[in-house]
Design a protein around this motif. Structure first.
Motif: not given
Length: 774
Positions: A569-570, A620, A592-594, A647-649, A653, A588
Motif C-alpha cells: 500500500r506504500l 493522502e 490507501a490512506r496513511v 497505510a491502509r486500504n 495495511s 500510497p
C-alpha cells in the motif's frame, strides 16, 4: 401550594413503588449521558466531562447522577480531543486538569494515577500482584478494608491472567516491587474507577514483553478505584459494596490488558466502545459470577448494529457477548472465553479490524458468527433461564435475574395481528441495520398454521428468518431461512401448543463499511403473515423438548491478500529534515490512506518506552511537520525518535518505520532499524527501538518473521567487527521470533544487527539493521 408540594412528591414516590411488577424500570442516565444529552457544544462537553472525572466539586448539579459509569474511555477520549479544541481557554483548563502531577485542591503535587492524586504520603499495601496506594487514615465505606481491595484485585488477576491465559499487562519501569500500580481514593458518586496510561507508574512501553508478538504501542497503565462503593449508588438495585468492588476490579483489569495489548491506541484497529466496555462488563461475571452488577444496565439497544453501535449504553452490550459465549460455558477457561481472548490478541497484532477479528475469533469455536448471532437473537426474544426444556444456545444462565431487574422481558419491534397482515409495506418497508442487528415481530397465534414471507426489498443485505414460540416447557423453533440479496424466503409454523404468540426473528448479517464501519446502512424488508396455501396433513406433535439440529458452520474467510507484486500500500515512505521540522514523504497505492505517528525513543541518554508525541491520520499526500508535539501532555525532546507510516486500504495495511535523532532542536536522519514486511524469505525484521542501553541499560530487542524455512544466525557488530554471534538453527515461517541482546558488553555508538538466512537450494540472504547504544 408550597405546603402541598411535599405531599405530592410523597404520593408520586408511593405510586412509583406501587407500579406493576411487569413495568420496565428505566435506568437513570449516568453523568456522561446527562452531559451528552445537554448538547452543550464540543468544548463545554469536554470541560464538563473533565469536571466529572477529576473535579466533581465544579460539576453543575444538573449533571450529577449516582448511576454507575467507568472513566477509562472518557479519559481516553479527552486525551484525543482536548488538544485539538479551538477554544483556547477550554483547552488550557482541560489539559491543566488532565496533566499528571498537577496540584489538586488543598493537596500538594505527588505520585498519581492519571487524575487521581492522593497527597504526598499515601499509604501502601502490597498484594501478590498489585502495589496499592491509598490516603492516610482512609476509611472505606460499606465495611470494606484495604485487604478486601487487595483480595478482589488479586482474584481478577488470577482469573484473567493465570486461569484464562491473557498476557499480563506490562509494568512501568520503576514501579515499586515491580507490581501493577493501583490508587484508591474518593471519586464521587457514580464513578466506579478507571484505567489510564498516564501517571507516575504508567506510560507507553512500545512492546509488551509478556506477549509472543511485537507491538509498537503497548502501554503500561495504572488503575484508579473509588474508596466508597456504598454511598451515592442508591439508584442501583443490585449489589453490595463488595459486589461493586469485585465487578470494578474485573472490569477495569480487562482495560489494563487492552492497554497492554496496544489495543487502545487511537488507531484504526481500536474497536468501538461496545467491544471495549461491553466485553469488560462481560468479564465481570466471568471473573466474579456472583457480582451481578451488570444486571443494572439492561437492556442493550437491540436495533442498533454491532459494527457501528452508537445508541444505548455500551455497558449493556454485555448481553450480546453473553449470548454469543454462554453456549460454550461460562466462568471457566474454554471455548467461549477463548473467543473474547482471541479477539483482543488479533486486535493487538493488527491483523484485522474489529469485525473481521470478531468473525475470525468466533469461527474457531466451530460455529459461524452469523449462526451464533441468530441463536442469540432467538434466546433474547423470550429471555428464558436455562433448565428443563430450555437449552443452550437458546437460553441464558441468569435470564430470570435480568428480567427481574429490568422489570420485564424484551419487547418486540412490532406485530402482525391477523393473517393477511404485514409488518411494513411495499411503499414503506421496514429497515434493519447492517453489521449484525436483530428485529422481532410477533405473529398471530390463534389463526392456525402460518406462513411467514420475508420480502427482501434491497439490493444488499443478508437476512435470516426464524419463527419461535414458548410452549411453557421449551422453545419451539422453525428451520431458519437465510435470504440472499434481492431475494426472500418463507417459513411455515404451526402455533398449536404455544403459550406465547409466535415471534419472527430476523437478523441482518450483511457487512458493508469495511473492517470497522463508521456508519451502518439499512436493508429494507416487508414481512407478511398468511394462511398456509394448502391444508397440510395434521402435524405430529413436536417433541418436548424439541431436538434442535445446529445449522452447518460457515467458516470465516479472511479478505484475500493481494498478490506480492501488488500488495504494497506504500510505494515509498521516508523522512527528510526540513528546517526545525521533518518532511514526511510517502506515495500510497490503491487508494490507501496513511497514518503517521512520531515516537520519542530516548531523551538525552535515557531510553524510554516509545512515547507518541505526534499523530497525523488519514493523509493522502506528503507534508511537512513543524516538529511540535500534538499529543496531550507531550513535547518533543532532544534524543532519538522514529516515525511510523501505516497505510491502509480495503485489503489490509503496510507499515514502514524511519529513525531520526533530534539535536539542538533540529532533526537528522538515522540508519534503518526496521525492514518493511515483504513477500520474501524474510517477511519482517525489526528492532524494537532505534536505541538501547542508556542510563538504565535497556536491552535491544530483535524480532523477525520468516517467509520460508531457513537456518538463522544473528551477528552483532561494533565497528565492523562481530562481537556476538547467536545461532538459532532451522526455524519455521509465519512465526514471530525474538532475540534479546543485553547492552552491558557494548560501548557507546552505532551497533549493527546482521541477520543471515541459509535456505536449501538458495543463496544466503543477509539483512542489516542499526541501533545506537547510548
Amino acid at each position: 401550594m408550597q405546603r402541598c408540594l411535599p405531599i405530592l412528591i410523597a404520593l408520586l414516590a408511593i405510586l412509583a413503588f406501587a407500579a406493576p411488577s411487569g413495568a420496565a424500570v428505566l435506568p437513570q442516565p449516568s453523568t456522561p449521558q446527562l452531559i451528552e444529552r445537554a448538547q452543550l457544544g464540543k468544548a463545554e462537553t469536554l470541560r464538563m466531562l473533565t469536571y466529572a472525572i477529576a473535579r466533581p466539586d465544579r460539576l453543575p448539579q444538573r449533571f450529577r447522577s449516582d448511576a454507575r459509569w467507568d472513566g477509562t474511555l472518557h479519559l481516553h477520549r479527552l486525551r484525543a480531543e482536548a488538544p485539538k479544541l479551538r477554544d483556547a481557554a477550554a483547552r488550557r483548563e482541560i489539559l491543566g486538569i488532565l496533566e499528571p502531577g498537577q496540584q489538586r485542591i488543598n493537596e500538594e503535587p505527588s505520585l498519581n494515577c492519571s487524575v487521581l492524586s492522593l497527597g504526598p504520603n499515601p499509604q501502601a499495601y502490597e498484594s501478590e500482584y498489585f502495589y496499592i496506594e491509598y490516603p492516610d487514615n482512609a476509611v472505606f465505606a460499606g465495611g470494606l478494608t484495604i485487604e478486601d481491595y487487595a483480595e478482589s484485585l488479586d482474584g481478577a488477576w488470577e482469573k484473567e491472567i493465570n486461569e484464562f491465559g491473557y498476557a499480563a499487562p506490562p509494568i512501568f519501569p520503576g514501579t515499586p516491587a515491580g507490581k501493577y500500580n493501583v490508587r484508591v481514593g474518593p471519586l464521587g458518586a457514580g464513578l466506579y474507577g478507571f484505567v489510564d496510561d498516564m501517571g507516575t507508574y504508567a506510560g507507553e512501553v512500545g512492546d509488551n514483553p509478556n506477549t509472543a508478538w511485537t507491538e509498537d504501542d503497548a502501554a503500561a497503565s495504572c488503575m484508579g478505584l473509588n474508596s466508597d462503593y456504598e454511598n451515592g449508588f442508591e439508584q442501583l438495585t443490585v449489589g453490595t459494596a463488595r459486589q461493586r468492588l469485585d465487578a470494578t476490579t474485573a472490569h477495569e483489569f480487562l482495560h489494563s490488558i487492552q492497554y497492554g495489548y496496544g489495543a487502545l491506541d487511537f488507531g484504526d484497529h481500536e474497536p468501538d466502545s461496545n467491544f471495549v466496555e461491553g466485553m469488560a462488563t462481560w468479564m465481570e461475571d466471568e471473573a466474579y459470577d456472583s457480582a451481578d452488577d451488570s444486571h443494572n444496565y439492561l437492556y442493550p439497544e437491540f436495533r442498533d448494529s454491532m459494527g457501528e453501535h452508537d445508541q444505548g449504553s455500551e455497558y449493556s452490550y454485555f448481553l450480546t457477548w453473553r449470548g454469543l459465549t454462554e453456549r460454550f460455558g461460562a466462568s471457566a477457561p474454554g471455548v467461549g472465553e477463548d473467543f473474547i481472548q482471541r479477539f483482543w490478541e488479533t486486535i493487538s497484532r493488527e491483523e484485522f479490524g474489529q469485525m473481521d477479528a470478531l468473525e475470525n475469533a468466533y469461527s474457531q469455536t466451530g460455529v459461524a458468527l452469523a449462526t451464533g448471532y441468530h441463536d442469540y437473537a432467538i434466546a433474547a426474544r423470550f429471555l428464558k433461564a436455562c433448565g428443563g426444556g430450555y437449552v443452550l444456545p437458546f437460553c441464558f444462565e441468569e435470564a430470570d435475574a435480568y428480567a427481574d431487574v429490568a422489570g420485564e422481558r424484551p419487547e418486540p419491534d412490532g406485530s402482525i395481528d391477523a393473517l393477511g397482515g404485514s409488518y411494513g409495506n411495499v411503499g414503506e418497508p421496514v429497515e434493519i441495520e447492517d453489521n449484525y442487528t436483530l428485529n422481532w415481530v410477533d405473529l398471530p397465534g390463534d389463526a392456525g398454521p402460518i406462513e411467514a414471507v420475508l420480502d427482501h426489498r434491497g439490493n444488499d443485505g443478508r437476512l435470516r428468518l426464524s419463527i419461535i414460540c414458548d410452549t411453557g416447557s421449551g422453545l419451539r423453533i422453525s428451520p431458519r431461512v437465510p435470504a440472499l440479496p434481492s431475494e426472500g424466503g418463507n417459513v411455515r409454523f404451526d402455533p398449536a401448543g404455544c403459550q406465547s404468540r409466535p415471534s419472527a426473528v430476523i437478523t441482518n448479517e450483511h457487512r458493508p463499511g469495511g473492517h470497522n464501519p463508521e456508519d451502518s446502512t439499512f436493508t429494507p424488508y416487508v414481512l407478511t403473515a398468511r394462511a398456509v396455501p394448502q391444508d397440510p396433513p395434521a402435524p405430529a406433535p413436536p417433541p418436548e423438548p424439541p431436538a434442535i439440529q445446529p445449522p452447518p458452520v460457515t467458516p470465516f474467510v479472511a479478505p484475500p491478500p493481494a498478490p506480492c507484486d501488488a500488495g504494497s500500500r506504500l510505494a515509498s515512505a521516508s523522512v527528510r529534515p526540513s528546517g526545525r521540522g521533518l518532511r514526511m514523504n510517502f506515495v500510497p497505492r490503491g487508494g490507501a490512506r496513511v497514518d503517521i505517528d512520531v515516537f520519542q525513543a530516548s531523551i538525552g541518554r535515557r531510553v524510554i518506552g516509545g512515547r507518541r508525541v505526534a499523530r497525523f491520520r488519514g493523509r493522502e499526500r506528503s507534508f511537512t511537520w513543524d516538529g511540535v508535539a500534538n499529543q496531550a501532555g507531550r513535547r518533543v525532546r532532544n534524543g532519538h525518535l522514529f516515525v511510523r507510516f501505516r497505510a491502509r486500504n480495503a485489503t489490509g495495511s503496510d507499515i514502514r518505520r524511519s529513525a531520526i535523532v533530534r539535536s539542538r532542536g533540529r532533526f537528522l536522519a538515522r540508519p534503518g532499524f526496521s525492514r518493511a514486511e515483504r513477500c520474501a524469505a524474510l517477511a519482517a525484521y525489526k528492532l524494537l527501538r532505534p536505541v538501547f542501553g542508556g542510563r538504565d541499560g535497556r536491552s535491544a530487542s530483535v524480532s523477525y518473521v520468516l517467509g520460508s524455512p531457513a537456518r538463522v544466525t544473528l551477528e552483532v557488530l561494533e565497528g565492523g567487527v562481530v562481537v556476538r554471534r547467536i545461532r538459532r538453527g532451522l526455524q519455521q515461517p509465519a512465526r514471530t521470533y525474538r532475540v534479546i541482546v543485553g547492552a552491558r558488553s557494548f560501548i557507546r555508538g552505532d551497533v549493527t544487527f546482521r541477520l543471515r538466512l541459509e535456505r536449501e537450494g538458495a543463496a544466503p540472504l543477509v539483512a542489516r539493521l542499526v541501533a545506537r547504544r547510548l
